[in-house]
Design a protein around this motif. Structure first.
Motif, PDB file in Angstrom:
ATOM      1  N   LEU A  47       1.483   3.671   2.188  1.00 22.95           N
ATOM      2  CA  LEU A  47       0.745   4.851   2.614  1.00 22.95           C
ATOM      3  C   LEU A  47       1.687   6.032   2.819  1.00 22.95           C
ATOM      4  O   LEU A  47       2.788   5.876   3.322  1.00 22.95           O
ATOM      5  N   ARG A  49      -1.556  10.536  -3.760  1.00 26.89           N
ATOM      6  CA  ARG A  49      -2.052   9.707  -2.664  1.00 26.89           C
ATOM      7  C   ARG A  49      -2.345  10.560  -1.437  1.00 26.89           C
ATOM      8  O   ARG A  49      -1.655  11.538  -1.174  1.00 26.89           O
ATOM      9  N   ASP A  70      -1.644  -4.886   4.676  1.00 20.94           N
ATOM     10  CA  ASP A  70      -2.249  -5.553   3.517  1.00 20.94           C
ATOM     11  C   ASP A  70      -2.540  -7.033   3.754  1.00 20.94           C
ATOM     12  O   ASP A  70      -3.222  -7.672   2.967  1.00 20.94           O
ATOM     13  N   SER A 122       0.812  -1.225   0.000  1.00 22.77           N
ATOM     14  CA  SER A 122       0.000   0.000   0.000  1.00 22.77           C
ATOM     15  C   SER A 122       0.839   1.265   0.000  1.00 22.77           C
ATOM     16  O   SER A 122       0.449   2.278  -0.569  1.00 22.77           O
ATOM     17  N   ALA A 135      -3.492  -1.637  -5.442  1.00 22.05           N
ATOM     18  CA  ALA A 135      -2.042  -1.859  -5.543  1.00 22.05           C
ATOM     19  C   ALA A 135      -1.696  -3.299  -5.179  1.00 22.05           C
ATOM     20  O   ALA A 135      -0.855  -3.930  -5.830  1.00 22.05           O
ATOM     21  N   SER A 161      -5.918  -0.254   3.539  1.00 23.88           N
ATOM     22  CA  SER A 161      -5.101  -0.942   2.550  1.00 23.88           C
ATOM     23  C   SER A 161      -5.449  -0.467   1.137  1.00 23.88           C
ATOM     24  O   SER A 161      -6.623  -0.273   0.817  1.00 23.88           O
ATOM     25  N   ASP A 162      -4.441  -0.280   0.306  1.00 27.90           N
ATOM     26  CA  ASP A 162      -4.642   0.060  -1.101  1.00 27.90           C
ATOM     27  C   ASP A 162      -4.829  -1.260  -1.851  1.00 27.90           C
ATOM     28  O   ASP A 162      -3.884  -1.826  -2.392  1.00 27.90           O
ATOM     29  N   THR A 163      -6.054  -1.753  -1.857  1.00 27.68           N
ATOM     30  CA  THR A 163      -6.314  -3.082  -2.419  1.00 27.68           C
ATOM     31  C   THR A 163      -6.022  -3.151  -3.924  1.00 27.68           C
ATOM     32  O   THR A 163      -5.654  -4.206  -4.422  1.00 27.68           O
TER      33      THR A 163
END
Length: 189
Positions: free
Chosen positions: A29, A48, A86, A27, A63, A59-61
């Motif tokens: 962040l 971002r 993640d 992710s 990515a 979470s950046d699902t």
């Protein structure tokens, strides 16, 4: 055997039959007001969101999904967000077995789905289908004013949301995986 660095402390190891992910954190962040002078730097074109200490960590699902297609096991060295944020999504997506401390297992699934028992994964001498030969206690690095040992753990009744203000180490493990032996300590100690 193939080893692929996923960035940060993350690795993917495969022998063509099994896939083990170690501290998969894709992710990346952006954060502010967390590590003093080590906030994520501003980069041209980086749109971002920047997370603050009280923001819910998400979470950046997209990515994760772009990179992770399969996993049999997820080894987590400790429970800081930049090692296991993640992990719940990857475990749900792939059906992977999560191996970590009790704190890690508490973060792996919503409280309603957890078993009411201690994690068997935090013991020495763990063997999981011959993929992981041993796990054992380790120490987190003392970088950025952290202590060698942070005794805080994720509360058994924790149901979220995850924030930097409630982000705890939750114990630290090191692993030895066979095929030949590969040692892994995601906390650099």
């Amino acid at each position: 055997m193939r080893l692929t660095h996923l960035g940060a402390a993350g690795w993917e190891i495969t022998d063509g039959q099994r896939v083990i992910l170690m501290d998969p954190y894709l992710s990346r962040l952006r954060y502010r007001a967390r590590f003093g002078l080590l906030d994520t730097p501003e980069l041209p074109g980086d749109t971002r969101r920047a997370y603050g200490p009280d923001d819910e960590l998400v979470s950046d699902t997209a990515a994760v999904d772009a990179r992770v297609t399969r996993a049999d096991f997820i080894l987590v060295s400790h429970s800081h967000f930049n090692h296991c944020l993640d992990m719940p999504h990857i475990a749900r997506k792939t059906g992977a077995t999560v191996i970590g401390t009790e704190s890690t297992t508490l973060l792996a699934a919503p409280a309603a789905y957890r078993r009411r028992s201690s994690s068997p994964y935090a013991r020495r001498g763990l063997r999981v289908r011959r993929a992981v030969d041993q796990s054992g206690p380790s120490l987190h690095s003392a970088l950025n004013g952290k202590h060698y040992y942070d005794g805080r753990v994720v509360p058994r009744d924790f149901s979220g949301p995850r924030r930097m203000t409630n982000d705890v180490e939750g114990g630290t493990l090191a692993y030895c995986c066979g095929w030949p032996a590969i040692g892994f300590s995601g906390s650099a100690r």
